[in-house]
Design a protein around this motif. Sequence first.
Motif, PDB file in Angstrom:
ATOM      1  N   HIS A  29       0.840  -1.206   0.000  1.00 44.36           N
ATOM      2  CA  HIS A  29       0.000   0.000   0.000  1.00 44.36           C
ATOM      3  C   HIS A  29       0.877   1.259   0.000  1.00 44.36           C
ATOM      4  CE1 HIS A  29      -4.042   1.676   1.824  1.00 44.36           C
ATOM      5  NE2 HIS A  29      -3.714   2.278   0.703  1.00 44.36           N
ATOM      6  N   HIS A  84      -3.393   9.551   1.335  1.00 41.58           N
ATOM      7  CA  HIS A  84      -2.534   8.550   1.970  1.00 41.58           C
ATOM      8  C   HIS A  84      -1.546   9.184   2.944  1.00 41.58           C
ATOM      9  CE1 HIS A  84      -4.286   6.088  -1.200  1.00 41.58           C
ATOM     10  NE2 HIS A  84      -4.029   5.063  -0.416  1.00 41.58           N
ATOM     11  N   GLN A 152     -10.205   8.688  -5.349  1.00 40.88           N
ATOM     12  CA  GLN A 152      -9.311   9.379  -4.416  1.00 40.88           C
ATOM     13  C   GLN A 152      -9.782  10.810  -4.153  1.00 40.88           C
ATOM     14  OE1 GLN A 152      -7.155   7.976  -2.655  1.00 40.88           O
ATOM     15  NE2 GLN A 152      -6.582   6.113  -3.759  1.00 40.88           N
ATOM     16  N   ASP A 167      -9.530   4.454   4.149  1.00 42.26           N
ATOM     17  CA  ASP A 167      -9.358   3.950   2.790  1.00 42.26           C
ATOM     18  C   ASP A 167     -10.128   2.642   2.656  1.00 42.26           C
ATOM     19  OD1 ASP A 167      -8.384   2.965   0.361  1.00 42.26           O
ATOM     20  OD2 ASP A 167      -6.290   3.471   0.801  1.00 42.26           O
ATOM     21  N   HIS A 171      -7.332  -2.551  -2.281  1.00 39.37           N
ATOM     22  CA  HIS A 171      -5.887  -2.692  -2.028  1.00 39.37           C
ATOM     23  C   HIS A 171      -5.539  -2.457  -0.558  1.00 39.37           C
ATOM     24  CE1 HIS A 171      -5.269   1.832  -3.205  1.00 39.37           C
ATOM     25  NE2 HIS A 171      -5.203   1.753  -1.899  1.00 39.37           N
TER      26      HIS A 171
HETATM   27 MN    MN Z   1      -5.010   3.266  -0.654  1.00 31.64          MN
END
Ligand code: MN
Length: 207
Positions: A29, A84, A152, A167, A171
């Motif tokens: 990630h 992120h 995103q 998130d 993934h």
């Molecule tokens: Mn992510």
Amino acid sequence: MPYPFKLPELGYAYTALEPHIDAQTMEIHYSKHHAAYVNNLNAALEKHAAFHKKEVEDLLSSLSDLPTEVQTPVRNNGGGHLNHSLFWRWIAPGGSKEPKGRLADAIKTGFGSLDTFKEQFTQAGTSRFGSGWAWLALDRSGKLKIYSTANQDPPVMEGNKPVLGLDVWEHAYYLKYQNRRADYIKAWWNVVNWDAAAQSYEKAMMR
Ligand code: MN
């Protein structure tokens, strides 16, 4: 930090959030997915020097100022980089296991109790169809709200200030939890660093 954007330090080991979030997921990630957002964001802006002094939040809050051909790459990859960068702090090991101070008060005022807040936030994450994020954010009127975004898309695109984000892209959990997103979210609460969320809240309140 403006262009060229860099992958921020994770600040802890890939194993630090075990067993709730496994080391392999963390490694891929962070070092693959987040790194790709950074690289793609830099590539999109490489030939657009007029925007090289802008912070990623500023680029995302005024996407329409960008040349048409880079608006979508900046939205996707700039959003990915920003989201992120915050996410790694919100799930850092250590810190408070529940909200304190002004954030705790605001959650109680806004949602009745911490448990009710968690239920509503969990619902936002489980019901987001496909890839995206669940958010606790401060809206333009200074009120806390829970909602989700696709892909995103970051809160700043709509003028909201993020306090805590989750998130829910596959993934983020598929290696350990496969299709069981609800189990991932249940485990995720164990690794939330409420001190980091409180810092985000205080920062949001200042602007
Ligand atoms: Mn992510």
